[in-house]
Design a protein around this motif. Structure first.
Motif, PDB file in Angstrom:
ATOM      1  N   LEU A 289      -3.519 -53.156  19.233  1.00 51.04           N
ATOM      2  CA  LEU A 289      -4.062 -53.826  18.213  1.00 51.04           C
ATOM      3  C   LEU A 289      -2.744 -54.953  17.910  1.00 51.04           C
ATOM      4  O   LEU A 289      -2.936 -55.925  17.098  1.00 51.04           O
ATOM      5  N   LEU A 290      -1.696 -55.003  18.541  1.00 52.05           N
ATOM      6  CA  LEU A 290      -0.829 -55.562  18.485  1.00 52.05           C
ATOM      7  C   LEU A 290      -0.832 -56.890  19.598  1.00 52.05           C
ATOM      8  O   LEU A 290      -0.544 -57.727  19.383  1.00 52.05           O
ATOM      9  N   ASN A 291      -1.257 -56.425  20.836  1.00 52.46           N
ATOM     10  CA  ASN A 291      -1.349 -57.170  22.078  1.00 52.46           C
ATOM     11  C   ASN A 291      -0.204 -58.027  22.325  1.00 52.46           C
ATOM     12  O   ASN A 291       0.773 -58.226  21.478  1.00 52.46           O
ATOM     13  N   GLY A 292      -0.217 -58.525  23.453  1.00 52.30           N
ATOM     14  CA  GLY A 292       0.723 -59.456  23.863  1.00 52.30           C
ATOM     15  C   GLY A 292       2.353 -58.883  23.667  1.00 52.30           C
ATOM     16  O   GLY A 292       2.588 -57.885  23.813  1.00 52.30           O
ATOM     17  N   PHE A 293       3.254 -60.103  23.343  1.00 53.78           N
ATOM     18  CA  PHE A 293       4.611 -59.665  22.890  1.00 53.78           C
ATOM     19  C   PHE A 293       4.758 -59.739  21.393  1.00 53.78           C
ATOM     20  O   PHE A 293       5.101 -61.033  20.897  1.00 53.78           O
ATOM     21  N   PRO A 294       4.744 -58.845  20.689  1.00 54.07           N
ATOM     22  CA  PRO A 294       4.675 -59.101  19.230  1.00 54.07           C
ATOM     23  C   PRO A 294       5.999 -59.367  18.757  1.00 54.07           C
ATOM     24  O   PRO A 294       6.888 -59.014  19.189  1.00 54.07           O
ATOM     25  N   HIS A 295       6.193 -60.072  17.535  1.00 52.86           N
ATOM     26  CA  HIS A 295       7.217 -60.514  16.852  1.00 52.86           C
ATOM     27  C   HIS A 295       8.124 -59.442  16.718  1.00 52.86           C
ATOM     28  O   HIS A 295       7.935 -58.020  16.300  1.00 52.86           O
ATOM     29  N   ALA A 296       9.697 -59.601  17.041  1.00 56.43           N
ATOM     30  CA  ALA A 296      10.654 -58.584  16.864  1.00 56.43           C
ATOM     31  C   ALA A 296      10.777 -57.562  18.014  1.00 56.43           C
ATOM     32  O   ALA A 296      11.978 -57.155  18.032  1.00 56.43           O
ATOM     33  N   LEU A 297       9.771 -57.688  19.026  1.00 62.08           N
ATOM     34  CA  LEU A 297      10.139 -56.626  20.081  1.00 62.08           C
ATOM     35  C   LEU A 297      11.396 -57.048  20.770  1.00 62.08           C
ATOM     36  O   LEU A 297      11.844 -56.267  21.296  1.00 62.08           O
ATOM     37  N   ASP A 298      11.523 -58.248  20.876  1.00 63.44           N
ATOM     38  CA  ASP A 298      12.653 -58.745  21.502  1.00 63.44           C
ATOM     39  C   ASP A 298      13.835 -58.222  21.058  1.00 63.44           C
ATOM     40  O   ASP A 298      15.258 -58.159  22.094  1.00 63.44           O
ATOM     41  N   VAL A 299      14.268 -57.636  19.949  1.00 68.55           N
ATOM     42  CA  VAL A 299      15.487 -56.860  19.425  1.00 68.55           C
ATOM     43  C   VAL A 299      15.650 -55.863  20.293  1.00 68.55           C
ATOM     44  O   VAL A 299      16.990 -55.647  20.452  1.00 68.55           O
ATOM     45  N   SER A 300      14.747 -55.092  21.071  1.00 63.18           N
ATOM     46  CA  SER A 300      14.954 -54.121  21.830  1.00 63.18           C
ATOM     47  C   SER A 300      15.526 -54.428  23.040  1.00 63.18           C
ATOM     48  O   SER A 300      15.944 -53.734  23.845  1.00 63.18           O
ATOM     49  N   TYR A 301      15.425 -55.758  23.377  1.00 61.38           N
ATOM     50  CA  TYR A 301      15.687 -56.335  24.862  1.00 61.38           C
ATOM     51  C   TYR A 301      17.388 -56.692  24.562  1.00 61.38           C
ATOM     52  O   TYR A 301      17.965 -56.766  25.401  1.00 61.38           O
ATOM     53  N   LEU A 302      17.586 -57.064  23.296  1.00 56.43           N
ATOM     54  CA  LEU A 302      18.944 -57.510  22.991  1.00 56.43           C
ATOM     55  C   LEU A 302      19.892 -56.382  22.718  1.00 56.43           C
ATOM     56  O   LEU A 302      21.079 -56.322  23.147  1.00 56.43           O
ATOM     57  N   PHE A 303      19.536 -55.418  22.069  1.00 54.11           N
ATOM     58  CA  PHE A 303      20.147 -54.211  21.709  1.00 54.11           C
ATOM     59  C   PHE A 303      19.748 -52.823  22.354  1.00 54.11           C
ATOM     60  O   PHE A 303      18.559 -52.891  22.641  1.00 54.11           O
ATOM     61  N   ASP A 304      20.476 -51.816  22.496  1.00 49.63           N
ATOM     62  CA  ASP A 304      19.926 -50.689  23.169  1.00 49.63           C
ATOM     63  C   ASP A 304      19.127 -49.904  22.103  1.00 49.63           C
ATOM     64  O   ASP A 304      19.723 -48.685  21.486  1.00 49.63           O
ATOM     65  N   ILE A 305      18.215 -50.524  21.644  1.00 53.93           N
ATOM     66  CA  ILE A 305      17.459 -49.762  20.487  1.00 53.93           C
ATOM     67  C   ILE A 305      15.927 -49.368  21.273  1.00 53.93           C
ATOM     68  O   ILE A 305      15.452 -50.392  21.739  1.00 53.93           O
ATOM     69  N   LYS A 306      15.581 -48.444  20.950  1.00 49.18           N
ATOM     70  CA  LYS A 306      14.392 -48.080  21.742  1.00 49.18           C
ATOM     71  C   LYS A 306      13.063 -48.872  21.272  1.00 49.18           C
ATOM     72  O   LYS A 306      12.808 -49.173  19.936  1.00 49.18           O
ATOM     73  N   PRO A 307      12.217 -49.390  21.959  1.00 47.09           N
ATOM     74  CA  PRO A 307      10.825 -50.180  21.568  1.00 47.09           C
ATOM     75  C   PRO A 307      10.128 -49.765  20.479  1.00 47.09           C
ATOM     76  O   PRO A 307       9.483 -50.231  19.772  1.00 47.09           O
ATOM     77  N   TYR A 308       9.784 -48.230  20.826  1.00 44.26           N
ATOM     78  CA  TYR A 308       9.022 -47.826  19.846  1.00 44.26           C
ATOM     79  C   TYR A 308       9.491 -47.711  18.387  1.00 44.26           C
ATOM     80  O   TYR A 308       8.931 -47.619  17.308  1.00 44.26           O
ATOM     81  N   ASP A 309      10.802 -47.574  18.470  1.00 41.80           N
ATOM     82  CA  ASP A 309      11.383 -47.508  16.947  1.00 41.80           C
ATOM     83  C   ASP A 309      11.269 -48.877  16.485  1.00 41.80           C
ATOM     84  O   ASP A 309      11.128 -49.050  15.175  1.00 41.80           O
ATOM     85  N   VAL A 310      11.385 -50.109  17.205  1.00 37.96           N
ATOM     86  CA  VAL A 310      11.053 -51.383  16.893  1.00 37.96           C
ATOM     87  C   VAL A 310       9.633 -51.480  16.298  1.00 37.96           C
ATOM     88  O   VAL A 310       9.387 -51.858  14.958  1.00 37.96           O
ATOM     89  N   ILE A 311       8.917 -51.164  16.940  1.00 35.62           N
ATOM     90  CA  ILE A 311       7.385 -51.050  16.490  1.00 35.62           C
ATOM     91  C   ILE A 311       6.964 -50.245  15.310  1.00 35.62           C
ATOM     92  O   ILE A 311       6.371 -50.769  14.288  1.00 35.62           O
ATOM     93  N   LYS A 312       7.526 -49.289  15.247  1.00 37.30           N
ATOM     94  CA  LYS A 312       7.460 -48.281  14.192  1.00 37.30           C
ATOM     95  C   LYS A 312       8.140 -48.909  12.877  1.00 37.30           C
ATOM     96  O   LYS A 312       7.321 -49.054  11.646  1.00 37.30           O
TER      97      LYS A 312
END
Length: 396
Positions: A289-312
């Motif tokens: 339902l989000l598709n592509g590279f959704p807004h703010a997911l790049d935060v998990s590329y910058l910091f050691d934050i799990k991507p599923y935590d960003v999406i949640k």
């Protein structure tokens, strides 16, 4: 917390007043507004004064931010009070170079809304301000009315001597505040729009069934213009619900491009560079339902934050999915790009062995198309740029 892919970089994160506490304003010097921006300026002054004690260089400071943080970087780039406080900036999705963020006069609606919510309802303004000042910060944890964010920045006579849409057209003013004297890296994702449909800023609108009344309110335009906009985006036949790219462009992508266009109109005269990048692939962990590279997911590329935590956090969607090995490889490339920019002002330094990523300029508009095989393209979202420039010429 910080990704270990960047070496020899000291990372400082800062806290500042958010939401209503950060931007509440009255027509009174005791509540001038823009508290959040003043907090950021104070933090940067502290960094400049103290960073040597941590092994840093006060003459080599880069600031960066995502979403509202990206907008903050654009604001700090055009205020006199921050002129000597940083030397490079990276903006991850968005800028204030858009008439959404006019820095107008008093935001009376916000003051009334907050005062009524926290029960500081005296008809006397001085009494109301005193009541508001006595409250603990926890009292200001109030759900944000989404369209109020457009009123947060206010023309206070100090940070903003005029509306932002006027300031960014004033080349003399921009030269005076040092806007053209820094290197910048600006980025967007290929799917910025879902941020207003899920999570904290959810509008409750079905992205597949958009009313013209809703769209004209969001775009601050006539129903006829809203219909024209919807027809244009529908005809593009993009691999997203039509509302995603439409809203994403209006709120985040076009303002980011406005920023880099204004910058590159003069930056060469100062021997400065600006680079643009689009994160343009779909990680396997992103739900359909989000598709592509959704807004703010790049935060998990910058910091050691799990991507599923960003999406949640941003979208209230539970996936539990982590990076694949392919995602981790791309994360390393992303961190190399940022590291090269922070240290050298050139995000293409390491990539140069495989491709030539030229700085952005108005004539050629080179940008890095960041996917499984990063490449340099020209004229990002070109048709859409032209549409906004012609149909909404007052955006900047």
């Amino acid at each position: 917390m910080v990704n270990k892919g960047i070496n020899d970089v000291i990372v400082v994160t800062l806290n500042y007043r958010l939401g209503y506490l950060g931007f509440l304003r009255a027509d009174d010097p005791k509540l001038p507004g823009n508290q959040a921006i003043w907090d950021q300026i104070m933090a940067l002054k502290w960094v400049r004064k103290n960073i040597r004690s941590f092994g840093g260089d006060p003459n080599h400071i880069t600031i960066g931010g995502n979403s509202v943080g990206s907008i903050s970087v654009s604001v700090l780039s055009i205020v006199r009070q921050a002129k000597y406080l940083f030397h490079r900036g990276f903006l991850m999705s968005g800028s204030a170079f858009q008439n959404l963020f006019t820095a107008g006069g008093s935001s009376g609606m916000i003051l009334e809304h907050v005062s009524n919510t926290v029960r500081c309802t005296s008809p006397n303004l001085q009494d109301k301000i005193q009541c508001l000042k006595k409250l603990p910060s926890s009292a200001y944890v109030i759900p944000i009315v989404s369209h109020f964010t457009q009123l947060f920045l206010s023309r206070d006579g100090e940070l903003f001597p005029a509306p932002i849409v006027e300031l960014v057209k004033n080349t003399t003013y921009l030269k005076q505040v040092g806007f053209f004297e820094r290197d910048y890296l600006v980025s967007n994702t290929n799917n910025e729009g879902p941020i207003i449909l899920f999570g904290e800023f959810a509008t409750g609108i079905d992205p597949t069934n958009v009313s013209i009344d809703f769209l004209s309110q969001i775009l601050q335009t006539t129903p006829a213009n809203a219909q024209t906009t919807l027809d244009f985006y529908t005809a593009l036949n993009l691999p997203f619900p039509t509302l995603y790219p439409l809203i994403g462009d209006y709120i985040l992508s076009i303002p980011a491009l406005n920023f880099i266009k204004v910058l590159t109109s003069q930056a060469k005269d100062y021997h400065r560079r600006a680079y643009y990048m689009v994160l343009n692939y779909t990680p396997t962990l992103v739900p359909p339902l989000l598709n592509g590279f959704p807004h703010a997911l790049d935060v998990s590329y910058l910091f050691d934050i799990k991507p599923y935590d960003v999406i949640k956090l941003y979208y209230r969607v539970n996936t539990g999915l982590d990076f694949t090995e392919e995602d981790r490889k791309l994360k390393k490339v992303y961190m190399t790009i940022l590291g090269d920019f922070i240290k050298k002002g050139d995000p293409s330094w390491t990539l140069a062995t495989n491709l030539t990523w030229q700085p952005f300029d108005l004539r050629s508009q080179h940008f890095l198309n960041f996917d499984e095989s990063p490449r340099v393209d020209q004229f990002p979202i070109h048709q859409r740029q032209i549409f906004w420039e012609t149909t909404f010429s007052s955006m900047i």
